[in-house]
Write an enzyme that holds these catalytic residues in place. Structure first.
Site, mmCIF file in Angstrom:
data_model
loop_
_atom_site.group_PDB
_atom_site.id
_atom_site.type_symbol
_atom_site.label_atom_id
_atom_site.label_comp_id
_atom_site.label_asym_id
_atom_site.label_seq_id
_atom_site.Cartn_x
_atom_site.Cartn_y
_atom_site.Cartn_z
ATOM 1 N N ASN A 83 -24.783 -12.695 21.633
ATOM 2 C CA ASN A 83 -24.220 -13.876 22.313
ATOM 3 C C ASN A 83 -24.045 -13.558 23.788
ATOM 4 O OD1 ASN A 83 -23.177 -16.603 22.106
ATOM 5 N ND2 ASN A 83 -21.151 -15.757 22.512
ATOM 6 N N LYS A 84 -23.557 -14.514 24.523
ATOM 7 C CA LYS A 84 -23.387 -14.387 25.972
ATOM 8 C C LYS A 84 -22.692 -13.081 26.342
ATOM 9 C CE LYS A 84 -24.597 -16.591 28.465
ATOM 10 N NZ LYS A 84 -25.895 -16.382 29.137
ATOM 11 N N GLN A 91 -20.195 -20.755 32.334
ATOM 12 C CA GLN A 91 -20.349 -21.867 31.384
ATOM 13 C C GLN A 91 -19.004 -22.305 30.788
ATOM 14 O OE1 GLN A 91 -22.323 -19.173 31.496
ATOM 15 N NE2 GLN A 91 -24.369 -19.555 30.672
ATOM 16 N N ASP A 128 -26.592 -16.648 20.003
ATOM 17 C CA ASP A 128 -27.971 -17.018 20.341
ATOM 18 C C ASP A 128 -28.972 -16.478 19.345
ATOM 19 O OD1 ASP A 128 -26.291 -16.741 22.961
ATOM 20 O OD2 ASP A 128 -27.842 -18.259 23.277
ATOM 21 N N GLY A 181 -27.946 -23.065 25.745
ATOM 22 C CA GLY A 181 -27.315 -22.981 24.430
ATOM 23 C C GLY A 181 -28.421 -22.967 23.387
HETATM 24 O O1 MRU Z 1 -27.209 -18.640 28.619
HETATM 25 P P1 MRU Z 1 -26.709 -19.772 27.762
HETATM 26 O O2 MRU Z 1 -25.766 -20.683 28.464
HETATM 27 O O3 MRU Z 1 -27.857 -20.509 27.088
HETATM 28 O O4 MRU Z 1 -25.901 -19.034 26.628
HETATM 29 C C1 MRU Z 1 -25.293 -19.800 25.600
HETATM 30 C C2 MRU Z 1 -24.476 -18.990 24.674
HETATM 31 O O5 MRU Z 1 -24.387 -17.795 24.769
HETATM 32 C C3 MRU Z 1 -23.834 -19.711 23.555
HETATM 33 O O6 MRU Z 1 -22.621 -19.122 23.206
HETATM 34 C C4 MRU Z 1 -24.776 -19.645 22.362
HETATM 35 O O7 MRU Z 1 -26.036 -20.185 22.697
HETATM 36 C C5 MRU Z 1 -24.276 -20.355 21.207
HETATM 37 S S1 MRU Z 1 -24.505 -22.068 21.452
HETATM 38 C C6 MRU Z 1 -23.965 -23.017 20.241
#
Ligand code: MRU
Length: 366
Positions: A254-255, A203, A244, A54
């Site tokens: 984002n993801k 996640q 991100d 995150g």
């Molecule tokens: O690969 P990750 O689990 O680090 O990805 C996280 C995300 O995509 C979250 O949606 C993003 O970091 C926003 S966190 C508040």
């Protein structure tokens, strides 16, 4: 936020042991494990291996990684090496670079003898600032939920879809996308959350569903492909996602899979909001699709999944033929034109250069 009634942050300095502790997220939801990180190498492995993940939490962890290293070797060479070492762990979340730059800006002018104490203090402040940003995101996002609730029959829940985990586990506390949800629950506004499972690492299933359960937020887990169908049938009132890295023009990285949700939301007239603290804005990039580096992760994250077996043991199983190769881009970019609004600590704005500049004039000129 609370775990079995006890308040936790996702990272903290433990006075008793004199060490930095994290929740090791690899084991959730099946086991709650706290580990301490005592070397630069351990901090890097925790970020790269997604013990913590995150964008905001990656930044906070990197800040503490620098601080701990300053207690081992406070030299200029050590500071430079640590910036590079930690920066190489995950390329997409901009909070990592933001936190490392912030530490450098503070530490470089200081004599070596003062660096460790100053770095520990600043890392703690970065954590506190993240908590406050997220709290304010909740305050502003709550008004959006309240407005939707006001247009519904009394007692009818506001249905919110969220992707990945942009919850308190992705930040230091509160979460970004989840903060408005937790604030709505506290305000007595009925909500119900559709939690995307979020392949490949799940996640949503592992972390967001666990958070919701611990906080008594009504929710259902859905497969990533269900969102469009639910939107067509009026079962989604709004989407709130995290990010991100958001460009100075409002494109949202984002993801992986977020973009498809935004397209479905636009086709169905469902408002699509993105919640973010200002350190997630990269003021140096403008076109997210062309300019943001997308992390390509291990193909085994796609080929295999973690889960609990019938006998209760937690294990990883392969879901494809032995020889099947997989591609694993971890993030995608949703153009700002598909985003209804950005929920920041300073308020809600258009996902555009003008919108962001209106809220953050001091950075927008950079
Ligand atoms: O690969 P990750 O689990 O680090 O990805 C996280 C995300 O995509 C979250 O949606 C993003 O970091 C926003 S966190 C508040």
């Amino acid at each position: 936020m609370k775990v079995d009634g006890t308040h936790y942050r996702s990272i903290w300095f433990d006075d008793d042991s004199g060490t930095v502790k994290i929740i090791d997220q690899r084991w959730l939801p099946h086991a709650f494990r706290v580990v301490e990180l005592t070397t630069r190498e351990a901090f890097a492995e925790a970020i790269r291996g997604m013990w913590v993940r995150g964008a905001p939490l990656i930044g906070a962890t990197a800040a503490y990684g620098v601080a701990v290293q300053m207690g081992i070797d406070p030299s200029d060479a050590s500071l430079k090496e640590t910036w590079e070492f930690l920066h190489a762990t995950r390329p997409t979340a901009i909070n990592l670079r933001w936190a490392l730059d912030e530490m450098n800006r503070l530490l470089l002018p200081l004599p070596e003898s003062e660096r460790h104490a100053a770095a520990m203090k600043r890392a703690a402040e970065i954590c506190d600032e993240d908590v406050e940003c997220n709290r304010m995101i909740g305050v502003h996002g709550l008004e959006l939920i309240r407005n939707i609730a006001a247009a519904k029959a009394p007692g009818e829940p506001v249905n919110i879809l969220t992707h990945c985990n942009a919850g308190w586990l992705a930040t230091v506390d509160w979460g970004t996308a989840t903060s408005p949800m937790y604030h709505a629950v506290e305000a007595g506004i009925p909500i119900h959350v559709w939690v995307d499972e979020t392949r490949p690492r799940n996640q949503g299933a592992h972390l967001s569903a666990w958070e919701m359960a611990h906080h008594g937020v009504p929710h259902h887990l859905i497969v990533d492909n269900a969102g469009g169908h639910l939107m067509q049938h009026g079962q989604v009132d709004m989407v709130i996602a995290g990010t991100d890295r958001t460009t100075a023009h409002g494109d949202v990285c984002n993801k992986i899979g977020t973009y498809l949700k935004a397209l479905a939301a636009r086709d169905n007239g469902v408002p699509f909001y993105v919640a973010l603290p200002s350190p997630t804005i990269d003021w140096t990039v403008f076109d997210g699709v062309k300019e943001i580096p997308i992390e390509e992760r291990d193909q085994d994250e796609v080929r295999k999944v973690w889960g609990k077996l019938e006998d209760g043991a937690v294990s990883r199983v392969q879901i494809c033929p032995d020889a099947t190769p997989a591609a694993n881009p971890a993030f995608d970019v949703t153009p700002g034109r598909l985003v209804t609004g950005l929920i920041t600590e300073r308020g809600v704005c258009d996902a555009s250069r003008e919108g962001l500049a209106g809220l953050f004039p001091e950075f927008a000129g950079a």
